[in-house]
Design a protein around this motif. Sequence first.
Motif, PDB file in Angstrom:
ATOM      1  N   ILE A  73      34.136 -54.760   7.535  1.00  0.00           N
ATOM      2  CA  ILE A  73      33.775 -54.775   6.392  1.00  0.00           C
ATOM      3  C   ILE A  73      33.214 -56.077   6.342  1.00  0.00           C
ATOM      4  N   PRO A  74      32.952 -56.129   5.081  1.00  0.00           N
ATOM      5  CA  PRO A  74      31.906 -56.796   4.402  1.00  0.00           C
ATOM      6  C   PRO A  74      32.671 -57.262   3.842  1.00  0.00           C
ATOM      7  N   SER A  75      32.382 -58.782   3.784  1.00  0.00           N
ATOM      8  CA  SER A  75      33.757 -60.178   2.208  1.00  0.00           C
ATOM      9  C   SER A  75      33.220 -59.286   1.075  1.00  0.00           C
ATOM     10  N   GLY A  76      31.415 -59.501   0.734  1.00  0.00           N
ATOM     11  CA  GLY A  76      31.181 -59.547  -0.616  1.00  0.00           C
ATOM     12  C   GLY A  76      30.526 -59.263  -0.168  1.00  0.00           C
ATOM     13  N   GLY A  77      30.250 -58.520  -1.883  1.00  0.00           N
ATOM     14  CA  GLY A  77      28.151 -57.354  -1.444  1.00  0.00           C
ATOM     15  C   GLY A  77      28.881 -55.980  -1.870  1.00  0.00           C
ATOM     16  N   ARG A  78      28.040 -55.722  -1.712  1.00  0.00           N
ATOM     17  CA  ARG A  78      28.003 -53.784  -1.499  1.00  0.00           C
ATOM     18  C   ARG A  78      26.781 -53.449  -0.826  1.00  0.00           C
ATOM     19  N   ALA A  79      26.999 -52.399  -0.300  1.00  0.00           N
ATOM     20  CA  ALA A  79      25.560 -51.585   1.205  1.00  0.00           C
ATOM     21  C   ALA A  79      26.542 -49.674   1.245  1.00  0.00           C
ATOM     22  N   SER A  80      25.304 -49.319   1.286  1.00  0.00           N
ATOM     23  CA  SER A  80      25.323 -48.176   1.529  1.00  0.00           C
ATOM     24  C   SER A  80      24.638 -47.345   2.307  1.00  0.00           C
ATOM     25  N   VAL A  81      24.835 -46.018   2.765  1.00  0.00           N
ATOM     26  CA  VAL A  81      23.542 -45.638   3.083  1.00  0.00           C
ATOM     27  C   VAL A  81      23.852 -43.835   2.986  1.00  0.00           C
ATOM     28  N   LEU A  82      22.223 -43.594   3.151  1.00  0.00           N
ATOM     29  CA  LEU A  82      21.876 -42.627   2.398  1.00  0.00           C
ATOM     30  C   LEU A  82      22.949 -42.769   1.199  1.00  0.00           C
ATOM     31  N   GLY A  83      22.841 -43.214   0.509  1.00  0.00           N
ATOM     32  CA  GLY A  83      23.472 -42.957  -0.574  1.00  0.00           C
ATOM     33  C   GLY A  83      25.379 -43.197  -0.704  1.00  0.00           C
ATOM     34  N   TYR A  84      26.001 -43.356   0.616  1.00  0.00           N
ATOM     35  CA  TYR A  84      27.281 -43.136   0.886  1.00  0.00           C
ATOM     36  C   TYR A  84      27.689 -44.716   1.409  1.00  0.00           C
ATOM     37  N   ASP A  85      29.314 -45.294   0.613  1.00  0.00           N
ATOM     38  CA  ASP A  85      29.247 -46.043   0.754  1.00  0.00           C
ATOM     39  C   ASP A  85      30.146 -46.894   1.866  1.00  0.00           C
ATOM     40  N   VAL A  86      29.917 -48.208   2.392  1.00  0.00           N
ATOM     41  CA  VAL A  86      29.955 -48.152   3.485  1.00  0.00           C
ATOM     42  C   VAL A  86      31.800 -48.768   4.256  1.00  0.00           C
ATOM     43  N   GLU A  87      32.710 -48.845   2.476  1.00  0.00           N
ATOM     44  CA  GLU A  87      34.029 -49.336   2.943  1.00  0.00           C
ATOM     45  C   GLU A  87      34.480 -47.862   2.177  1.00  0.00           C
ATOM     46  N   GLN A  88      34.302 -47.650   1.103  1.00  0.00           N
ATOM     47  CA  GLN A  88      34.584 -46.111   0.728  1.00  0.00           C
ATOM     48  C   GLN A  88      34.627 -44.668   1.705  1.00  0.00           C
ATOM     49  N   ASP A  89      33.118 -44.570   1.814  1.00  0.00           N
ATOM     50  CA  ASP A  89      32.991 -43.534   2.780  1.00  0.00           C
ATOM     51  C   ASP A  89      32.938 -43.202   3.676  1.00  0.00           C
ATOM     52  N   VAL A  90      33.321 -44.295   4.625  1.00  0.00           N
ATOM     53  CA  VAL A  90      33.424 -44.307   6.264  1.00  0.00           C
ATOM     54  C   VAL A  90      32.902 -43.361   7.144  1.00  0.00           C
ATOM     55  N   ARG A  91      33.650 -42.982   6.717  1.00  0.00           N
ATOM     56  CA  ARG A  91      33.663 -41.192   7.786  1.00  0.00           C
ATOM     57  C   ARG A  91      32.317 -40.597   7.638  1.00  0.00           C
ATOM     58  N   GLU A  92      31.493 -40.628   5.692  1.00  0.00           N
ATOM     59  CA  GLU A  92      30.614 -39.804   5.921  1.00  0.00           C
ATOM     60  C   GLU A  92      29.366 -40.531   6.110  1.00  0.00           C
ATOM     61  N   VAL A  93      29.461 -42.171   6.213  1.00  0.00           N
ATOM     62  CA  VAL A  93      28.396 -42.487   7.145  1.00  0.00           C
ATOM     63  C   VAL A  93      27.960 -42.460   8.575  1.00  0.00           C
ATOM     64  N   ARG A  94      29.658 -42.983   9.336  1.00  0.00           N
ATOM     65  CA  ARG A  94      29.448 -42.238  10.769  1.00  0.00           C
ATOM     66  C   ARG A  94      28.690 -41.084  10.496  1.00  0.00           C
ATOM     67  N   ARG A  95      28.953 -39.589  10.118  1.00  0.00           N
ATOM     68  CA  ARG A  95      28.850 -39.061  10.321  1.00  0.00           C
ATOM     69  C   ARG A  95      27.089 -38.320  10.669  1.00  0.00           C
ATOM     70  N   ARG A  96      27.009 -39.396   9.593  1.00  0.00           N
ATOM     71  CA  ARG A  96      24.769 -39.535   9.986  1.00  0.00           C
ATOM     72  C   ARG A  96      23.858 -40.918   9.940  1.00  0.00           C
ATOM     73  N   ILE A  97      24.915 -42.081  11.186  1.00  0.00           N
ATOM     74  CA  ILE A  97      24.080 -42.181  11.834  1.00  0.00           C
ATOM     75  C   ILE A  97      24.021 -42.178  13.352  1.00  0.00           C
ATOM     76  N   GLY A  98      23.325 -43.087  13.755  1.00  0.00           N
ATOM     77  CA  GLY A  98      23.236 -43.177  15.629  1.00  0.00           C
ATOM     78  C   GLY A  98      22.744 -44.878  15.652  1.00  0.00           C
ATOM     79  N   TYR A  99      23.730 -45.059  16.391  1.00  0.00           N
ATOM     80  CA  TYR A  99      23.430 -46.569  16.484  1.00  0.00           C
ATOM     81  C   TYR A  99      23.934 -46.269  18.487  1.00  0.00           C
ATOM     82  N   VAL A 100      23.391 -47.146  19.152  1.00  0.00           N
ATOM     83  CA  VAL A 100      23.089 -47.890  20.850  1.00  0.00           C
ATOM     84  C   VAL A 100      23.447 -49.312  20.995  1.00  0.00           C
ATOM     85  N   PHE A 101      23.986 -49.583  21.316  1.00  0.00           N
ATOM     86  CA  PHE A 101      23.948 -51.176  21.037  1.00  0.00           C
ATOM     87  C   PHE A 101      22.938 -51.837  22.686  1.00  0.00           C
ATOM     88  N   GLY A 102      22.542 -52.872  22.770  1.00  0.00           N
ATOM     89  CA  GLY A 102      21.999 -53.070  24.194  1.00  0.00           C
ATOM     90  C   GLY A 102      22.065 -54.461  23.926  1.00  0.00           C
TER      91      GLY A 102
END
Length: 102
Positions: A73-102
């Motif tokens: 969770i960000p300590s400040g500021g704001r961020a969005s992915v495809l228009g969805y807020d990373v704090e408020q719309d967690v489920r919607e963000v996760r449905r739309r991204i893919g990430y592989v740890f490396g």
Amino acid sequence: MLSDARRPDLAVEAVDLRRTFVTRTGILRRTRKDVEAVKGVSFHLERGELFGLLGPNGAGKTTTIKMLITLLIPSGGRASVLGYDVEQDVREVRRRIGYVFG
């Protein structure tokens, strides 16, 4: 639901994004220390745009990515992915991204 502040036309938007971690130092006299890992990062990516996040060790690259993919969770500021807020719309963000740890 999208608010007026978000731009759904952007793939990613970060505005003054910040993340502070609290650590404790000392064995006998424990003191609290705040470590600012990300200090006011701002950028935006258009849909279809390629982007590289480069910097030295400890620059906050991984922390920034973890905030964008909703693992931190960000300590400040704001961020969005495809228009969805990373704090408020967690489920919607996760449905739309893919990430592989490396």
